[in-house]
Write an enzyme that holds these catalytic residues in place. Structure first.
Site, PDB file in Angstrom:
ATOM      1  N   LYS A 167       0.855  -1.183   0.000  1.00  0.00           N
ATOM      2  CA  LYS A 167       0.000   0.000   0.000  1.00  0.00           C
ATOM      3  C   LYS A 167       0.892   1.234   0.000  1.00  0.00           C
ATOM      4  O   LYS A 167       1.475   1.605   1.020  1.00  0.00           O
ATOM      5  CB  LYS A 167      -0.921   0.052   1.209  1.00  0.00           C
ATOM      6  CG  LYS A 167      -2.039   1.106   1.031  1.00  0.00           C
ATOM      7  CD  LYS A 167      -2.514   1.706   2.333  1.00  0.00           C
ATOM      8  CE  LYS A 167      -1.715   2.888   2.800  1.00  0.00           C
ATOM      9  NZ  LYS A 167      -1.869   4.123   1.964  1.00  0.00           N
ATOM     10  N   GLU A 240       9.425   1.536  11.008  1.00  0.00           N
ATOM     11  CA  GLU A 240      10.439   2.576  10.820  1.00  0.00           C
ATOM     12  C   GLU A 240       9.693   3.885  10.908  1.00  0.00           C
ATOM     13  O   GLU A 240       9.012   4.297   9.971  1.00  0.00           O
ATOM     14  CB  GLU A 240      11.149   2.396   9.479  1.00  0.00           C
ATOM     15  CG  GLU A 240      12.451   3.189   9.389  1.00  0.00           C
ATOM     16  CD  GLU A 240      12.299   4.522   8.668  1.00  0.00           C
ATOM     17  OE1 GLU A 240      12.099   5.539   9.379  1.00  0.00           O
ATOM     18  OE2 GLU A 240      12.360   4.550   7.441  1.00  0.00           O
ATOM     19  N   CYS A 274      13.582  11.288   7.222  1.00  0.00           N
ATOM     20  CA  CYS A 274      13.519  10.850   8.618  1.00  0.00           C
ATOM     21  C   CYS A 274      14.905  10.620   9.213  1.00  0.00           C
ATOM     22  O   CYS A 274      15.093  10.780  10.414  1.00  0.00           O
ATOM     23  CB  CYS A 274      12.670   9.589   8.745  1.00  0.00           C
ATOM     24  SG  CYS A 274      13.211   8.238   7.689  1.00  0.00           S
ATOM     25  N   GLU A 368       9.687  15.915  15.724  1.00  0.00           N
ATOM     26  CA  GLU A 368      10.144  15.830  14.351  1.00  0.00           C
ATOM     27  C   GLU A 368       9.521  16.964  13.541  1.00  0.00           C
ATOM     28  O   GLU A 368       8.300  17.069  13.441  1.00  0.00           O
ATOM     29  CB  GLU A 368       9.771  14.475  13.743  1.00  0.00           C
ATOM     30  CG  GLU A 368      10.324  14.281  12.340  1.00  0.00           C
ATOM     31  CD  GLU A 368      10.026  12.896  11.789  1.00  0.00           C
ATOM     32  OE1 GLU A 368      10.864  12.339  11.069  1.00  0.00           O
ATOM     33  OE2 GLU A 368       8.931  12.366  12.079  1.00  0.00           O
TER      34      GLU A 368
END
Length: 497
Positions: A167, A240, A274, A368
């Protein structure tokens, strides 16, 4: 979808073996398509596992050649959906193909059955361990690197003998369809790789569809939801998630190289990496010179929609607001904007922002940001730099710049991160043999390398008795004398050294 029962035909595919009739590989959409895709993948997985390492290698390398040969077409698709510059899209495909090549060529070496020592008590047993495919792997990919990141799971899962239902992000569905279509062209037969497009509902359906393992890349918050959904069926997961990656600059570092790396890691891909760089800790004696060099690079860097722009727009419409909130919070709490500031956020673009002396409790340090901003703070020494770097709840990647190899090794060992680059950023991304993954809120499990292959395989242990045991203890009518002799040998082996 592949038929429930596939009958071999005379057609020969890239693997060089007879394959069932090719199914319709058009990418289905929505959660309702997931169950059918997984059911089809069950049929495909049996065929795919039966090809063995050699057959799967031939198929994967055929797919690799297709991706490499049509790299410009795939790069154009990436650019159309993410807005990133053409060169960045080409580089992304190149990195992904290197990993695909490595997985295809090393799966047999890593996963084949091999003898292991039996030990003294089982000296009459021949022992071996091998790795078998799990079956069907679900992969939920991100939008920031829509080829490189999901192929880090897809390539290794396929090489390990699994079928994959993929997906892609709802922001990059065309990339997912393109990859599945090229697979169908290169490897005729059951749909070993399928793409199912859609939003969060489709991802949730995949979590609950009974796949044998699910690999997810995305935010930490969504990762928790994925885990909760998978827990309903005890489906194991690889996560992750986010990062708040730190770069440490020692006083003896090459400051020009460190500033270039910080700019690349912080501003590249509009900061939507990331494992890039969001925080920089610099020893105080090198702080001002480093900040000057970084500021010069930031001032000459501008985003745009040109194919050769330094970087492109924010891919999702909501991300610019997150970046703006972090900048505002950093300044409100006493940080200063060395380059840029609140006016740098002009959706869909964000100009480079360098923030200095930002309090460690600000959003720009703790959360983040996922935008082209860098927080640069001075530290009294490298011990404080490590302490601050490790204070984050994230632990994906880190970087160290120093002129001392010994210092680099010590710092790399002390940093709480899944990967560390020395005198570079993201150095590990181009090394297929290295595993990648994080700790803490950055997730768990590993992709890439031998660990990535084993992540998508099930170890199976086998023993074979070669001869009767000289001292047979594995019986109900065990003799006391046998146990006494075994106990003496045990003490000679373990109680004296």
């Amino acid at each position: 979808m592949p038929p429930e029962t596939a009958k071999p035909t005379g057609t020969r595919g890239a693997v060089g073996t007879a394959v069932p009739a090719a199914p319709d590989h058009a990418a289905p959409e929505g959660p309702g398509a997931v169950a059918a895709a997984v059911a089809g993948a069950r049929v495909a997985a049996e065929w795919w596992a039966g090809l063995g390492f050699a057959g799967r290698r031939r198929a994967l390398l055929a797919w690799k050649r297709t991706l490499a040969g049509r790299i410009e077409e795939l790069a154009a698709q990436i650019r159309a959906e993410t807005g990133k510059p053409h060169g960045d899209a080409v580089l992304e495909v190149m990195l992904a193909v290197e990993h695909l090549d490595w997985a295809a060529k090393h799966a047999r070496t890593v996963l084949r059955r091999r003898r292991v020592p039996s030990g003294l008590l089982a000296a009459n047993q021949a022992a071996s361990v091998g790795y078998e495919p799990l079956g069907v792997i679900g992969v939920i990919g991100p939008w920031n690197y829509p080829v490189y990141t999901p192929l880090g799971s897809i390539s290794y899962a396929l090489a390990a003998g699994n079928a994959v239902v993929f997906k892609p992000s709802e922001h990059t569905p065309g990339v997912g369809r393109w990859l599945a279509d090229r697979w169908a062209e290169a490897v005729p037969g059951p749909a070993v790789l399928q793409a199912v497009t859609g939003g969060g509902e489709t991802g949730a359906a995949l979590c609950r569809a009974g796949v044998d393992k699910l690999a997810f890349t995305g935010s930490t918050a969504t990762g928790r939801k994925v885990m909760a959904a998978c827990a309903e069926t005890l489906t194991p997961v690889v996560v992750e998630a986010g990062g708040k990656d730190a770069l440490i600059v020692a006083a003896d570092a090459d400051l020009d190289a460190a500033a270039r790396a910080a700019a690349f890691g912080g501003f590249g891909n509009a900061g939507q990496t990331c494992a890039g760089v969001e925080r920089v800790y610099v020893e105080r004696s090198a702080y001002e010179p480093f900040l000057t060099r970084l500021g010069e690079l930031a001032k000459e860097t501008r985003p745009g929609d040109e194919p050769d722009a330094r970087y492109g727009p924010m891919t999702t419409p909501t991300q610019a607001a997150v970046v703006a909130a972090h900048i505002a919070d950093a300044i409100a709490k006493g940080g200063r904007a060395v380059v840029g500031g609140p006016a740098s956020v002009r959706p869909p673009y964000v100009d480079p922002v360098v923030l200095a002396e930002v309090p460690e409790d600000s959003l720009a340090v703790t959360e983040e940001t996922f935008g082209p901003t860098l927080v640069v703070n001075p530290v009294r020494d490298l011990d404080e730099a490590v302490e601050r770097a490790n204070a984050s709840r994230y632990g994906l990647a880190a970087s160290v710049f120093t002129g001392s190899g010994r210092t680099a090794a010590v710092l790399a060992g002390r940093l709480r991160a899944g990967a560390v680059s020395v005198n570079a950023v993201l150095g590990f991304a181009a090394v297929p043999a290295l595993p990648f993954g994080g700790v803490g809120d950055s997730g768990f499990g590993r992709i890439h390398g031998a660990d990535g292959l084993r992540e998508f395989a099930r170890p199976k242990s086998v023993t074979r008795q070669r001869f009767a045991a000289p001292i047979d203890l594995l019986r109900l009518d065990r003799r006391p004398a046998a146990l006494e002799r075994a106990s003496r040998l045990f003490k000679l082996r373990h109680a004296r050294g």
